[in-house]
Design a protein around this motif. Structure first.
Motif, mmCIF file in Angstrom:
data_model
loop_
_atom_site.group_PDB
_atom_site.id
_atom_site.type_symbol
_atom_site.label_atom_id
_atom_site.label_comp_id
_atom_site.label_asym_id
_atom_site.label_seq_id
_atom_site.Cartn_x
_atom_site.Cartn_y
_atom_site.Cartn_z
ATOM 1 N N THR A 77 0.827 -1.212 0.000
ATOM 2 C CA THR A 77 0.000 0.000 0.000
ATOM 3 C C THR A 77 0.865 1.266 0.000
ATOM 4 O OG1 THR A 77 -0.112 -0.135 2.403
ATOM 5 C CG2 THR A 77 -2.003 -1.026 1.198
ATOM 6 N N ASP A 78 2.198 1.092 0.062
ATOM 7 C CA ASP A 78 3.084 2.253 0.166
ATOM 8 C C ASP A 78 3.635 2.655 -1.213
ATOM 9 O OD1 ASP A 78 5.001 4.149 0.726
ATOM 10 O OD2 ASP A 78 5.798 3.093 2.477
ATOM 11 N N ASP A 80 5.001 5.486 -2.230
ATOM 12 C CA ASP A 80 6.278 6.208 -2.259
ATOM 13 C C ASP A 80 7.460 5.240 -2.183
ATOM 14 O OD1 ASP A 80 5.050 9.083 -1.893
ATOM 15 O OD2 ASP A 80 4.086 7.753 -0.460
#
Ligand SMILES: NC(=O)c1ccc[n+]([C@@H]2O[C@H](COP(=O)([O-])OP(=O)(O)OC[C@H]3O[C@@H](n4cnc5c(N)ncnc54)[C@H](O)[C@@H]3O)[C@@H](O)[C@H]2O)c1
Length: 292
Positions: A77-78, A80
């Motif tokens: 879900t990250d 970046d």
């Protein structure tokens, strides 16, 4: 030409999940599939497992190749963190400019300078998204078709600032994952396939509304005379009458098409949206008899 080893797919819905799988099946990429929702990521992985099992069963791919494709897809879900090692991002989130804009801004801030940022949008041209990045020459549309693992085409759309090198690299990538790239040299709303399709459907609706032929007969004529696998009214029911009405409304607002057909608007108002509601032009309810 740059090698696109690490591919980040953002959005694990209908399109993104299968773009990730098709990329992994190419056998030359590590894939990172990111979504805002953990549940959606699990659903995507389950669906991909089923697709691979079916492909193995039908002899379209070996069990080992299928397994290593699934293993090549990391979920998270990250955005970046995933963007930091990406050579190519393919964005496939909701068809909403504000949501896509944020993804492009974040990916641009985190991804290495040479990385290519692409959008799978059906209607948002790349120049609008490229404008929020510091690398407009390395942005393009990669427009895949649903279902990605079945439909071979990918429209590779060059924006006004997209470099020829970006397009050449993107075309090579699409070929490498077993899809057929078509270079669209100048961006245009709807690209090529959907523009042609919309014209054909609008004409079918005009002929029907004008009483020239019934919708079943128009479908039959188009199937038998043009060799389409489905007639225009079957296709409307398949894609969703509301979805198509949205496309026509959008076109009309942009001054590119007429007011959408009354017949479509009435059907949408009655909730007769096609297969998904059990009734559209045809009746799909157990009691009804599907024609065509
Ligand atoms: N469905 C089609 O037939 C089709 C065909 C060609 C192109 N497209 C295009 O592909 C794109 C995706 O369409 P879809 O049908 O797969 O949509 P979808 O609704 O099935 O999936 C969108 C996914 O994006 C995720 N998402 C939303 N905001 C996010 C964020 N900020 N960060 C991470 N993930 C986020 C959602 O959780 C969802 O899983 C759209 O731009 C659409 O125009 C769709």
């Amino acid at each position: 030409m740059a090698e696109l080893r690490n591919v980040l797919v953002v959005g694990a819905g209908t399109m993104g999940s299968q773009i990730a799988l098709q990329t992994a099946l190419g056998g030359a990429h590590e894939v990172y599939l990111v979504d805002a929702s953990e549940e959606q990521l699990e659903r995507a992985q389950d669906q991909n497992r089923k697709l691979v099992a079916r492909a193995v069963e039908k002899g379209r791919c070996s069990a080992a190749a299928g397994e290593s494709a699934l293993e090549a897809i990391s979920l998270g879900t990250d955005l970046d963190a995933a963007a930091r090692s990406a050579d190519l991002m393919i964005e496939a989130v909701y068809e909403d400019f504000a949501v896509k804009k944020e993804i492009f801004e974040r990916a641009d801030a985190a991804a290495p300078a040479p990385a290519i940022l692409a959008s799978n949008s059906s209607s948002i041209v790349i120049s609008r998204l490229a404008a929020v990045t510091g690398r407009p020459d390395r942005c393009c549309n990669l427009h895949f078709f649903h279902p990605v693992t079945v439909m071979p085409l990918c429209e590779v759309v060059q924006g006004p600032q997209t470099s020829d090198e970006t397009i050449a690299t993107a075309m090579e990538f699409v070929r490498g994952i077993g899809r057929v790239p078509v270079h669209i040299r100048k961006e245009i709303h709807g690209f090529v396939v959907n523009r042609i399709l919309v014209e054909a459907i609008e004409e079918a609706l005009r002929l029907y509304e004008g009483g020239y032929a019934g919708f079943e007969d128009i479908d039959l004529a188009v199937r038998k005379g043009l060799n389409w696998p489905m007639g225009p009214f079957q296709l409307l029911d398949f894609s969703g009458i509301d979805v198509f009405l949205g496309v026509l409304d959008d076109r009309h607002r942009q001054g590119e098409g007429p007011e959408p057909s009354r017949v479509l608007r009435d059907k949408a108002d009655r909730g007769e949206l096609g297969r998904k509601t059990g009734k559209g032009f045809y009746d799909y309810s157990p009691a009804g008899k599907e024609e065509g």
